[in-house]
Design an enzyme around this catalytic site. Structure first.
Site, PDB file in Angstrom:
ATOM      1  N   LYS A  23       1.626  -0.609  15.111  1.00  0.00           N
ATOM      2  CA  LYS A  23       3.050  -0.663  15.465  1.00  0.00           C
ATOM      3  C   LYS A  23       3.468  -1.905  16.270  1.00  0.00           C
ATOM      4  O   LYS A  23       4.658  -2.212  16.376  1.00  0.00           O
ATOM      5  CB  LYS A  23       3.432   0.589  16.279  1.00  0.00           C
ATOM      6  CG  LYS A  23       3.408   1.853  15.459  1.00  0.00           C
ATOM      7  CD  LYS A  23       4.543   1.881  14.452  1.00  0.00           C
ATOM      8  CE  LYS A  23       4.328   2.854  13.334  1.00  0.00           C
ATOM      9  NZ  LYS A  23       4.403   2.281  12.006  1.00  0.00           N
ATOM     10  N   TYR A  83       4.435   6.236  10.064  1.00  0.00           N
ATOM     11  CA  TYR A  83       3.540   5.156   9.654  1.00  0.00           C
ATOM     12  C   TYR A  83       4.303   4.060   8.905  1.00  0.00           C
ATOM     13  O   TYR A  83       4.077   2.873   9.132  1.00  0.00           O
ATOM     14  CB  TYR A  83       2.398   5.708   8.798  1.00  0.00           C
ATOM     15  CG  TYR A  83       1.283   4.704   8.626  1.00  0.00           C
ATOM     16  CD1 TYR A  83       0.363   4.471   9.644  1.00  0.00           C
ATOM     17  CD2 TYR A  83       1.161   3.958   7.452  1.00  0.00           C
ATOM     18  CE1 TYR A  83      -0.655   3.534   9.503  1.00  0.00           C
ATOM     19  CE2 TYR A  83       0.147   3.020   7.302  1.00  0.00           C
ATOM     20  CZ  TYR A  83      -0.755   2.812   8.330  1.00  0.00           C
ATOM     21  OH  TYR A  83      -1.751   1.879   8.193  1.00  0.00           O
ATOM     22  N   HIS A 130       0.844  -1.200   0.000  1.00  0.00           N
ATOM     23  CA  HIS A 130       0.000   0.000   0.000  1.00  0.00           C
ATOM     24  C   HIS A 130       0.879   1.249   0.000  1.00  0.00           C
ATOM     25  O   HIS A 130       1.766   1.372   0.837  1.00  0.00           O
ATOM     26  CB  HIS A 130      -0.913   0.010   1.235  1.00  0.00           C
ATOM     27  CG  HIS A 130      -2.096  -0.900   1.094  1.00  0.00           C
ATOM     28  ND1 HIS A 130      -3.310  -0.634   1.645  1.00  0.00           N
ATOM     29  CD2 HIS A 130      -2.241  -2.066   0.416  1.00  0.00           C
ATOM     30  CE1 HIS A 130      -4.154  -1.608   1.338  1.00  0.00           C
ATOM     31  NE2 HIS A 130      -3.530  -2.495   0.600  1.00  0.00           N
ATOM     32  N   TYR A 184      -8.724   5.194   8.453  1.00  0.00           N
ATOM     33  CA  TYR A 184      -8.803   5.458   9.895  1.00  0.00           C
ATOM     34  C   TYR A 184      -9.835   6.564  10.060  1.00  0.00           C
ATOM     35  O   TYR A 184      -9.619   7.682   9.584  1.00  0.00           O
ATOM     36  CB  TYR A 184      -7.456   5.920  10.435  1.00  0.00           C
ATOM     37  CG  TYR A 184      -6.375   4.839  10.444  1.00  0.00           C
ATOM     38  CD1 TYR A 184      -6.152   4.059  11.575  1.00  0.00           C
ATOM     39  CD2 TYR A 184      -5.576   4.610   9.328  1.00  0.00           C
ATOM     40  CE1 TYR A 184      -5.165   3.073  11.595  1.00  0.00           C
ATOM     41  CE2 TYR A 184      -4.583   3.624   9.338  1.00  0.00           C
ATOM     42  CZ  TYR A 184      -4.394   2.865  10.473  1.00  0.00           C
ATOM     43  OH  TYR A 184      -3.422   1.896  10.486  1.00  0.00           O
ATOM     44  N   PRO A 226      -3.394  -0.237  19.261  1.00  0.00           N
ATOM     45  CA  PRO A 226      -3.206  -0.709  17.886  1.00  0.00           C
ATOM     46  C   PRO A 226      -3.244   0.385  16.808  1.00  0.00           C
ATOM     47  O   PRO A 226      -2.765   0.152  15.694  1.00  0.00           O
ATOM     48  CB  PRO A 226      -4.351  -1.711  17.682  1.00  0.00           C
ATOM     49  CG  PRO A 226      -5.352  -1.398  18.734  1.00  0.00           C
ATOM     50  CD  PRO A 226      -4.598  -0.803  19.882  1.00  0.00           C
TER      51      PRO A 226
HETATM   52  P1  FAD Z   1       2.638 -12.559  21.345  1.00  0.00           P
HETATM   53  O1  FAD Z   1       2.141 -12.618  19.963  1.00  0.00           O
HETATM   54  O2  FAD Z   1       1.696 -12.213  22.439  1.00  0.00           O
HETATM   55  O3  FAD Z   1       3.302 -13.967  21.667  1.00  0.00           O
HETATM   56  C1  FAD Z   1       3.710 -14.349  22.954  1.00  0.00           C
HETATM   57  C2  FAD Z   1       3.597 -15.839  23.077  1.00  0.00           C
HETATM   58  O4  FAD Z   1       4.094 -16.235  24.364  1.00  0.00           O
HETATM   59  C3  FAD Z   1       2.155 -16.310  22.999  1.00  0.00           C
HETATM   60  O5  FAD Z   1       2.035 -17.235  21.947  1.00  0.00           O
HETATM   61  C4  FAD Z   1       1.903 -16.916  24.354  1.00  0.00           C
HETATM   62  O6  FAD Z   1       1.030 -18.047  24.301  1.00  0.00           O
HETATM   63  C5  FAD Z   1       3.304 -17.298  24.818  1.00  0.00           C
HETATM   64  N1  FAD Z   1       3.445 -17.412  26.284  1.00  0.00           N
HETATM   65  C6  FAD Z   1       2.896 -16.611  27.235  1.00  0.00           C
HETATM   66  N2  FAD Z   1       3.188 -17.078  28.469  1.00  0.00           N
HETATM   67  C7  FAD Z   1       3.934 -18.199  28.291  1.00  0.00           C
HETATM   68  C8  FAD Z   1       4.514 -19.133  29.177  1.00  0.00           C
HETATM   69  N3  FAD Z   1       4.363 -19.038  30.505  1.00  0.00           N
HETATM   70  N4  FAD Z   1       5.213 -20.177  28.658  1.00  0.00           N
HETATM   71  C9  FAD Z   1       5.363 -20.318  27.302  1.00  0.00           C
HETATM   72  N5  FAD Z   1       4.806 -19.455  26.424  1.00  0.00           N
HETATM   73  C10 FAD Z   1       4.112 -18.406  26.896  1.00  0.00           C
HETATM   74  N6  FAD Z   1       0.479  -4.990  15.709  1.00  0.00           N
HETATM   75  C11 FAD Z   1       0.849  -4.454  14.521  1.00  0.00           C
HETATM   76  O7  FAD Z   1       2.043  -4.264  14.278  1.00  0.00           O
HETATM   77  N7  FAD Z   1      -0.061  -4.134  13.547  1.00  0.00           N
HETATM   78  C12 FAD Z   1      -1.375  -4.317  13.743  1.00  0.00           C
HETATM   79  O8  FAD Z   1      -2.143  -4.068  12.822  1.00  0.00           O
HETATM   80  C13 FAD Z   1      -1.827  -4.864  15.010  1.00  0.00           C
HETATM   81  N8  FAD Z   1      -3.124  -5.084  15.244  1.00  0.00           N
HETATM   82  C14 FAD Z   1      -3.484  -5.709  16.412  1.00  0.00           C
HETATM   83  C15 FAD Z   1      -4.804  -5.970  16.599  1.00  0.00           C
HETATM   84  C16 FAD Z   1      -5.217  -6.617  17.778  1.00  0.00           C
HETATM   85  C17 FAD Z   1      -6.679  -6.891  17.963  1.00  0.00           C
HETATM   86  C18 FAD Z   1      -4.242  -7.009  18.767  1.00  0.00           C
HETATM   87  C19 FAD Z   1      -4.664  -7.715  20.036  1.00  0.00           C
HETATM   88  C20 FAD Z   1      -2.916  -6.742  18.557  1.00  0.00           C
HETATM   89  C21 FAD Z   1      -2.520  -6.087  17.395  1.00  0.00           C
HETATM   90  N9  FAD Z   1      -1.190  -5.815  17.155  1.00  0.00           N
HETATM   91  C22 FAD Z   1      -0.825  -5.221  15.975  1.00  0.00           C
HETATM   92  C23 FAD Z   1      -0.157  -6.165  18.127  1.00  0.00           C
HETATM   93  C24 FAD Z   1       0.566  -7.454  17.774  1.00  0.00           C
HETATM   94  O9  FAD Z   1      -0.363  -8.477  17.542  1.00  0.00           O
HETATM   95  C25 FAD Z   1       1.527  -7.826  18.906  1.00  0.00           C
HETATM   96  O10 FAD Z   1       2.357  -6.725  19.147  1.00  0.00           O
HETATM   97  C26 FAD Z   1       2.386  -9.054  18.557  1.00  0.00           C
HETATM   98  O11 FAD Z   1       1.614 -10.222  18.608  1.00  0.00           O
HETATM   99  C27 FAD Z   1       3.566  -9.184  19.533  1.00  0.00           C
HETATM  100  O12 FAD Z   1       4.250 -10.380  19.295  1.00  0.00           O
HETATM  101  P2  FAD Z   1       4.991 -11.136  20.461  1.00  0.00           P
HETATM  102  O13 FAD Z   1       5.596 -12.347  19.825  1.00  0.00           O
HETATM  103  O14 FAD Z   1       5.853 -10.189  21.198  1.00  0.00           O
HETATM  104  O15 FAD Z   1       3.844 -11.547  21.500  1.00  0.00           O
HETATM  105  C1  DHB Z   2      -5.005  -3.422  11.444  1.00  0.00           C
HETATM  106  C2  DHB Z   2      -4.845  -3.145  12.760  1.00  0.00           C
HETATM  107  C3  DHB Z   2      -4.341  -1.916  13.131  1.00  0.00           C
HETATM  108  O1  DHB Z   2      -4.146  -1.626  14.406  1.00  0.00           O
HETATM  109  C4  DHB Z   2      -4.021  -0.958  12.197  1.00  0.00           C
HETATM  110  O2  DHB Z   2      -3.548   0.250  12.593  1.00  0.00           O
HETATM  111  C5  DHB Z   2      -4.167  -1.248  10.874  1.00  0.00           C
HETATM  112  C6  DHB Z   2      -4.665  -2.491  10.490  1.00  0.00           C
HETATM  113  C7  DHB Z   2      -5.535  -4.741  11.044  1.00  0.00           C
HETATM  114  O3  DHB Z   2      -5.767  -5.590  11.895  1.00  0.00           O
HETATM  115  O4  DHB Z   2      -5.755  -4.941   9.838  1.00  0.00           O
END
Ligand code: FAD
Ligand code: DHB
Length: 389
Positions: free
Chosen positions: A296, A384, A72, A200, A292
């Site tokens: 980021k 962004y 995009h 947005y 979100p």
């Molecule tokens: P996580 O994905 O949370 O992974 C951590 C892992 O550790 C999990 O699988 C968990 O099960 C495991 N764990 C926890 N405790 C234990 C334990 N005791 N023993 C073993 N394993 C354990 N980010 C963006 O960049 N763009 C977006 O558009 C965006 N949209 C989002 C929308 C939503 C609705 C949400 C909830 C989040 C969004 N995010 C977005 C954020 C993004 O999803 C997270 O920042 C990302 O998942 C972080 O990755 P991580 O690997 O650090 O943590």
């Molecule tokens: C999505 C989530 C976000 O937080 C964002 O800023 C843009 C896209 C998504 O889940 O598609």
């Protein structure tokens, strides 16, 4: 079990770290408390910065993303029916990639399997010992048995609720937090996206976002109060609410359908400092959370992993701990700037229940400033598409 780097958490941060370490000849074991299917069923991020895209390619997991992801070059901000297109490509020379976190995670699993990487599922970490000593022992349960993994270092990639951050003594840790008085209700549907670019949308009834995963899969969000329950949101109510908040012409042509998934996520800004204590290194959501807005979270997890894998490479392959010593400061410097952007974008576009007339005018002034000033749009676009590593 014994390895060089014990990785707690098999989300994107943990899996990407294990893949990059492997490519640099460094051994790791990933412990993930959930099943693979469960991790892949979590619908989360959808937008990848150029830096994340480059890192996934360097990790040899970019092929499907390059085939199926959508680049995009612009993004839209709307205010009722006023629409502002920000041409991020023109302003920065870079775009973003629309490719779901689920797909990134799937690609990482495939790559770890192909290289014979060890990722233990349903392996829940219950304790971490020795981070201040000469080696670490990670205690976990797997297949009903208590087990241990010994390692030189431990990478805490276990998300916001995992045990790693709490393994740093409170006296050595400072937490900064802002909880927002609302959440995002998300809906995924097998329908064509509302518009070619993400929208947005700010509205008196609250924020809304039109996003997508592919030409046939759409992702939408509406701001809801924290007291809202999923069961009070049948799909029709969601679609009606979304239509009122987005520009009228987009609402008119919006294609609705049965939801594949709906969920509510609270919004929070959070940073825990430092990101390293002794032999423990935090990466991703275990160390910081962003609301979100601005997409980021996953991208910050990727930049942490970039710094961390390079620090381990310098340690194991070049005999210097300089990278490990600088990790926390280097990662936090980027983290805080992304925290600022996510907080700012959240503040500009959401309805804050406690907000008075003055703050509402400030939000409107932010929007008008973006409309009138290319400098303001450039600053937006620079953040962004992702600040440099
Ligand atoms: P996580 O994905 O949370 O992974 C951590 C892992 O550790 C999990 O699988 C968990 O099960 C495991 N764990 C926890 N405790 C234990 C334990 N005791 N023993 C073993 N394993 C354990 N980010 C963006 O960049 N763009 C977006 O558009 C965006 N949209 C989002 C929308 C939503 C609705 C949400 C909830 C989040 C969004 N995010 C977005 C954020 C993004 O999803 C997270 O920042 C990302 O998942 C972080 O990755 P991580 O690997 O650090 O943590
Ligand atoms: C999505 C989530 C976000 O937080 C964002 O800023 C843009 C896209 C998504 O889940 O598609």
């Amino acid at each position: 079990m014994k390895t060089q780097v014990a990785i707690i958490g098999g989300g994107p941060a943990g899996l990407l770290l294990s893949q990059l370490l492997d490519l640099h000849g460094i051994e790791s074991v990933v412990l993930e408390r959930r099943s693979r299917d469960y991790v892949l069923s979590r619908i989360r991020a959808g937008v990848l910065e150029q830096g994340t895209v480059d890192l996934l390619r360097a990790a040899e997991v970019g092929a499907r993303m390059d085939r199926q992801g959508e680049i995009h070059d612009g993004v839209e901000i709307s205010w009722h029916d006023e629409r502002l297109n920000i041409d991020i490509k023109d302003l920065t020379g870079r775009g973003v990639m629309v490719y779901g976190q689920t797909e990134v995670t799937q690609d990482l699993y495939t790559a770890r399997d192909a290289r014979g990487g060890t990722v233990l599922h349903e392996a829940e970490v219950t304790g971490i010992e020795g981070i201040e000593g000469d080696g670490v022992t990670v205690h976990f349960t797997h297949e009903g048995e208590a087990k241990t993994l010994t390692a030189d270092f431990v990478a805490g990639c276990d998300g916001f609720h995992g045990p790693s951050r709490k393994a740093i003594p409170e006296s050595h840790r400072q937490e900064f937090e802002r909880a927002y008085p609302f959440g995002w209700l998300g809906l995924l549907s097998e329908t064509p996206p509302a518009a070619p670019e993400l929208i947005y949308a700010a509205h008196d009834r609250g924020f809304a976002l039109c996003s997508m995963r592919s030409p046939t899969l759409s992702r939408y969000y509406v701001q809801v109060s924290l007291s809202e329950k999923l069961e009070d949101w049948p799909a029709e109510r969601f679609w009606d609410e979304l239509r009122t908040r987005i520009p009228a012409d987009v609402a008119e042509t919006l294609v609705t359908g049965e939801p594949l998934e709906m969920s509510i996520a609270p919004l929070r800004s959070f940073v825990s400092e430092p990101m390293r204590h002794g032999r423990l290194f935090l990466a991703g959501d275990s160390a910081h959370i962003v609301p979100p807005t601005g997409a980021k979270g996953l991208n910050l997890a990727a930049s942490d992993v970039y710094y961390l894998h390079r620090a381990f490479d310098r340690f194991y392959n070049h005999g210097t701990s300089e990278g490990l010593d600088a990790y926390s400061e280097t990662a936090l410097s980027r983290v805080w700037k992304c925290e600022r952007f996510s907080w700012w974008m959240t503040s500009m576009l959401h309805d804050f229940p406690e907000t008075g007339a003055f703050e509402r005018r400030m939000q409107r002034a932010e929007f008008e400033y973006l409309q009138m000033s290319e400098t303001a749009r450039k600053s937006f676009a620079e953040n962004y598409v992702g600040l440099p590593y």
